[in-house]
Write a protein that holds these residues in place. Structure first.
Motif, PDB file in Angstrom:
ATOM      1  N   VAL A 170      -6.215   0.948  -2.135  1.00  0.00           N
ATOM      2  CA  VAL A 170      -5.647  -0.210  -2.852  1.00  0.00           C
ATOM      3  C   VAL A 170      -4.940   0.239  -4.139  1.00  0.00           C
ATOM      4  O   VAL A 170      -3.763  -0.088  -4.355  1.00  0.00           O
ATOM      5  CB  VAL A 170      -6.722  -1.283  -3.154  1.00  0.00           C
ATOM      6  N   SER A 171      -5.619   1.026  -4.960  1.00  0.00           N
ATOM      7  CA  SER A 171      -4.985   1.453  -6.217  1.00  0.00           C
ATOM      8  C   SER A 171      -3.815   2.392  -5.958  1.00  0.00           C
ATOM      9  O   SER A 171      -2.799   2.346  -6.665  1.00  0.00           O
ATOM     10  CB  SER A 171      -6.002   2.150  -7.129  1.00  0.00           C
ATOM     11  N   THR A 172      -3.954   3.255  -4.967  1.00  0.00           N
ATOM     12  CA  THR A 172      -2.858   4.188  -4.652  1.00  0.00           C
ATOM     13  C   THR A 172      -1.598   3.410  -4.315  1.00  0.00           C
ATOM     14  O   THR A 172      -0.507   3.691  -4.836  1.00  0.00           O
ATOM     15  CB  THR A 172      -3.266   5.099  -3.464  1.00  0.00           C
ATOM     16  N   PHE A 173      -1.722   2.394  -3.467  1.00  0.00           N
ATOM     17  CA  PHE A 173      -0.506   1.681  -3.051  1.00  0.00           C
ATOM     18  C   PHE A 173      -0.074   0.631  -4.069  1.00  0.00           C
ATOM     19  O   PHE A 173       1.115   0.305  -4.138  1.00  0.00           O
ATOM     20  CB  PHE A 173      -0.673   1.130  -1.632  1.00  0.00           C
ATOM     21  N   LEU A 174      -1.019   0.142  -4.862  1.00  0.00           N
ATOM     22  CA  LEU A 174      -0.611  -0.744  -5.955  1.00  0.00           C
ATOM     23  C   LEU A 174       0.298   0.051  -6.904  1.00  0.00           C
ATOM     24  O   LEU A 174       1.382  -0.419  -7.296  1.00  0.00           O
ATOM     25  CB  LEU A 174      -1.856  -1.261  -6.690  1.00  0.00           C
ATOM     26  N   LEU A 175      -0.104   1.270  -7.202  1.00  0.00           N
ATOM     27  CA  LEU A 175       0.719   2.118  -8.069  1.00  0.00           C
ATOM     28  C   LEU A 175       2.051   2.441  -7.384  1.00  0.00           C
ATOM     29  O   LEU A 175       3.116   2.400  -8.012  1.00  0.00           O
ATOM     30  CB  LEU A 175      -0.049   3.410  -8.392  1.00  0.00           C
ATOM     31  N   ALA A 176       1.982   2.731  -6.100  1.00  0.00           N
ATOM     32  CA  ALA A 176       3.207   3.051  -5.346  1.00  0.00           C
ATOM     33  C   ALA A 176       4.210   1.901  -5.447  1.00  0.00           C
ATOM     34  O   ALA A 176       5.395   2.108  -5.725  1.00  0.00           O
ATOM     35  CB  ALA A 176       2.857   3.315  -3.876  1.00  0.00           C
ATOM     36  N   VAL A 177       3.726   0.697  -5.246  1.00  0.00           N
ATOM     37  CA  VAL A 177       4.628  -0.463  -5.241  1.00  0.00           C
ATOM     38  C   VAL A 177       5.135  -0.744  -6.659  1.00  0.00           C
ATOM     39  O   VAL A 177       6.312  -1.051  -6.862  1.00  0.00           O
ATOM     40  CB  VAL A 177       3.911  -1.687  -4.618  1.00  0.00           C
ATOM     41  N   LEU A 178       4.238  -0.605  -7.658  1.00  0.00           N
ATOM     42  CA  LEU A 178       4.660  -0.852  -9.045  1.00  0.00           C
ATOM     43  C   LEU A 178       5.717   0.162  -9.498  1.00  0.00           C
ATOM     44  O   LEU A 178       6.589  -0.166 -10.313  1.00  0.00           O
ATOM     45  CB  LEU A 178       3.444  -0.778  -9.986  1.00  0.00           C
ATOM     46  N   LEU A 179       5.649   1.397  -8.970  1.00  0.00           N
ATOM     47  CA  LEU A 179       6.595   2.427  -9.418  1.00  0.00           C
ATOM     48  C   LEU A 179       7.817   2.553  -8.517  1.00  0.00           C
ATOM     49  O   LEU A 179       8.748   3.301  -8.830  1.00  0.00           O
ATOM     50  CB  LEU A 179       5.879   3.782  -9.535  1.00  0.00           C
ATOM     51  N   PHE A 180       7.821   1.843  -7.421  1.00  0.00           N
ATOM     52  CA  PHE A 180       8.952   1.953  -6.497  1.00  0.00           C
ATOM     53  C   PHE A 180      10.292   1.636  -7.177  1.00  0.00           C
ATOM     54  O   PHE A 180      11.276   2.357  -6.986  1.00  0.00           O
ATOM     55  CB  PHE A 180       8.722   1.065  -5.266  1.00  0.00           C
ATOM     56  N   PRO A 181      10.357   0.570  -8.006  1.00  0.00           N
ATOM     57  CA  PRO A 181      11.644   0.285  -8.670  1.00  0.00           C
ATOM     58  C   PRO A 181      12.139   1.449  -9.532  1.00  0.00           C
ATOM     59  O   PRO A 181      13.346   1.689  -9.614  1.00  0.00           O
ATOM     60  CB  PRO A 181      11.334  -0.950  -9.520  1.00  0.00           C
TER      61      PRO A 181
END
Ligand SMILES: NC(=O)c1ccc[n+]([C@@H]2O[C@H](COP(=O)([O-])OP(=O)(O)OC[C@H]3O[C@@H](n4cnc5c(N)ncnc54)[C@H](OP(=O)(O)O)[C@@H]3O)[C@@H](O)[C@H]2O)c1
Length: 384
Positions: A170-181
């Motif tokens: 969950v945290s790994t992909f939350l970070l992934a999505v937050l940093l995607f932009p």
């Protein structure tokens, strides 16, 4: 399905589809056979990283030790302009920075920064992401390496889920999505020249790499496959029906977390094609590597761990070459791919088979709902 139900105690369900992949718990499974593991560990020479990272800004999570530290060391040795060590313990991070500076002779104080990131806390993930957005001009490589593998002790709930699910998934992909932009903006500003078509089709664009494991092949995902709609994560986190979680309870959970990572990488890559965003998303399995990940307890387990580390495991530096390689493969050839031994490989049949598509869709659907609850609007950053 309520709390107290666990894979090893589940009753068989007549309408449940049987597993389509060969189950790994009683023997290593790989699409190319069990020999693959031993061939990979003993007979494969992994290329020593030699590309230049000049001008690049790189984040490695969980980089105070183990694979993350050695990958960061390679990137700094090869001239990256900024290296962010994302760690949960700042003093360990500062020790890692000093170690990298000593071994690489990197003498510019501004290259390596140590930033706090605790994936046991959504607030910490959010504040780390905000800091990246505010302070970094560009982000060329996001290496999502931080992970846990509890082997003993109580079933620990962290935020809303069991610890391995929260930290590794969950945290790994939350970070992934937050940093995607930020990755996307980097592709637009620094990697695609005006008038150039086919962005992301040539090597070198920004990459997001998730460190997964061959261990994803050791679970049949039984509990998740029988979870009621909308309750996948809740079901995976329900505690074993005994006071103390066993070694098997914990390892199963780790295997599941690594399988979930592969499903999500593939789903994310499908939703955000590299041709449109310029950002390559992939995952890598580093092999069996000497590190602090497996914290064995008890004299026998510790002895077995030492023998395995001594006889079978790769050194941490050798394992880290696979991370550096995967994170440097910008382009459509590795977008959504699973890499192993510095090559594109096939994950388990539970991923690639017919049922895999359904499972992947479901995992992604339920993770998206969860992330949207944690940070409303977060998925907007993925719109292409
Ligand atoms: N070693 C292997 O054989 C192997 C095989 C396949 C895949 N992997 C994967 O490789 C990755 C790195 O593992 P490793 O072997 O290098 O293990 P490691 O030496 O234990 O390193 C794990 C890193 O993750 C960090 N971490 C753990 N929980 C965290 C949290 N809540 N927030 C932020 N950081 C956290 C650790 O920080 P602390 O030092 O503060 O705990 C450490 O820096 C993991 O994703 C693992 O699943 C390893």
């Amino acid at each position: 399905m309520g709390p107290g139900i666990h894979p090893h105690t589940l009753p068989s369900q007549p309408n449940m589809k049987p597993t389509t992949h060969k189950l790994g718990r009683d023997g290593l499974y790989h699409p190319n056979g069990n020999l693959h593991f031993f061939k990979s560990q003993f007979l494969t020479t992994l290329p020593y990283p030699s590309d230049s990272y000049t001008g690049k800004t790189i984040i490695v999570t969980g980089s105070n030790t183990g694979l993350g530290l050695e990958a960061a060391r390679h990137f700094v040795r090869l001239g990256c302009s900024r290296m962010i060590l994302a760690v949960r313990n700042l003093s360990k991070g500062l020790a890692a920075k000093a170690s990298i500076e000593r071994s690489t002779g990197c003498c510019s104080e501004s290259v390596i920064s140590v930033w706090e990131l605790d994936q046991c806390s959504y607030a910490s993930v959010r504040s780390f992401a905000s800091r990246v957005s505010a302070e970094l001009e560009r982000l060329d490589i996001l290496l999502l390496n931080a992970g846990v593998c509890p082997l003993a002790g109580p079933w620990r709930m962290v935020e809303q889920d069991e610890e391995a699910i929260t930290v590794n998934v969950v945290s790994t992909f939350l970070l992934a999505v937050l940093l995607f932009p930020k990755l996307r903006e980097t592709a637009r500003l620094f990697h695609v020249h005006p008038g150039e078509s086919g962005r992301g089709t040539k090597p070198g664009g920004p990459t997001m790499t998730v460190v997964t494991s061959l261990a994803h092949t050791y679970t049949d995902f039984y509990l998740a496959r029988s979870a009621p709609e909308g309750q996948l994560f809740k079901t995976l986190s329900c505690s074993p029906d005994r006071a103390e979680a066993t070694f098997d309870d914990h390892t199963d959970q780790y295997f599941i977390s690594k399988l979930l990572e592969i499903f999500v990488v593939r789903a994310l890559a499908a939703q955000c094609p590299v041709e449109k965003t310029g950002v390559t998303i992939n995952c890598v399995q580093p092999g069996f590597v000497k590190s602090g990940l497996f914290k064995f307890e008890g004299a026998i387990a510790v002895a077995i761990g030492m023998v395995m580390n001594g006889l079978v495991a790769r050194s941490t530096e050798v394992g880290s070459r696979t991370l550096v390689h995967a994170a440097s493969q910008g382009g459509k050839e590795t977008h959504g791919a699973y890499l192993s031994d510095c090559k594109v490989d096939e994950p388990a049949e539970i991923v690639t088979g017919e049922e895999g598509k359904v499972l992947q869709e479901r995992v992604w659907r339920e993770l998206k709902v969860k992330m949207e609850r944690i940070v409303p609007g977060v998925l907007k950053g993925l719109e292409v």
